[in-house]
Design an enzyme around this catalytic site. Sequence first.
Site, PDB file in Angstrom:
ATOM      1  CB  CYS A  20       9.271   2.322   0.968  1.00 49.25           C
ATOM      2  SG  CYS A  20       8.124   3.683   0.646  1.00 49.25           S
TER       3      CYS A  20
ATOM      4  CB  CYS B  39      10.678   6.549   3.323  1.00 46.90           C
ATOM      5  SG  CYS B  39      10.008   4.941   3.833  1.00 46.90           S
TER       6      CYS B  39
ATOM      7  CB  CYS C 122       5.508   2.693   3.328  1.00 51.94           C
ATOM      8  SG  CYS C 122       7.045   2.905   4.259  1.00 51.94           S
TER       9      CYS C 122
ATOM     10  CB  CYS D 131       7.014   7.569   3.912  1.00 49.17           C
ATOM     11  SG  CYS D 131       6.872   6.449   2.499  1.00 49.17           S
TER      12      CYS D 131
ATOM     13  CB  CYS E  34      -1.310  -7.540  -5.137  1.00 48.59           C
ATOM     14  SG  CYS E  34      -1.374  -7.292  -6.904  1.00 48.59           S
TER      15      CYS E  34
END
Length: 131
Positions: A48, A51, A97, A100, A120
Amino acid sequence: MDAKVTKTDDAWREELTPEQYAVCRCGGTEPAFTGKYWDTKTPGTYECAGCGADLFDSETKYDSGSGWPSFFAPIDENRIIEKTDTSYGMVRTEITCARCESHLGHVFPDGPRPTGLRYCTNSASLKLRER
């Protein structure tokens, strides 16, 4: 999964590029075939951008023809949160995510085996840690 990451809007703006902020914190989408990772074949782990949580492995990445990085499975289902997205007159499943809550993209039921799913994602929401 590590503890939740929460930051002020000002902190997110300082840490992310303008494009990353627009995608991760505002639910934006980069244009197809323009992101850094849409056609990358480099082995590694996709984290991510917000984070650093490990989200996808390159072993599950495939060319969906969509112009965005596509994966048939996350590293762990608990690292992704799915939400109903009814924007733009469509009903889709948004993925964020779990650590976060950064917007990653959407998941669709038109992917390859073994899952039949297409996660996607936006390149701007990811960071590749090469193996």
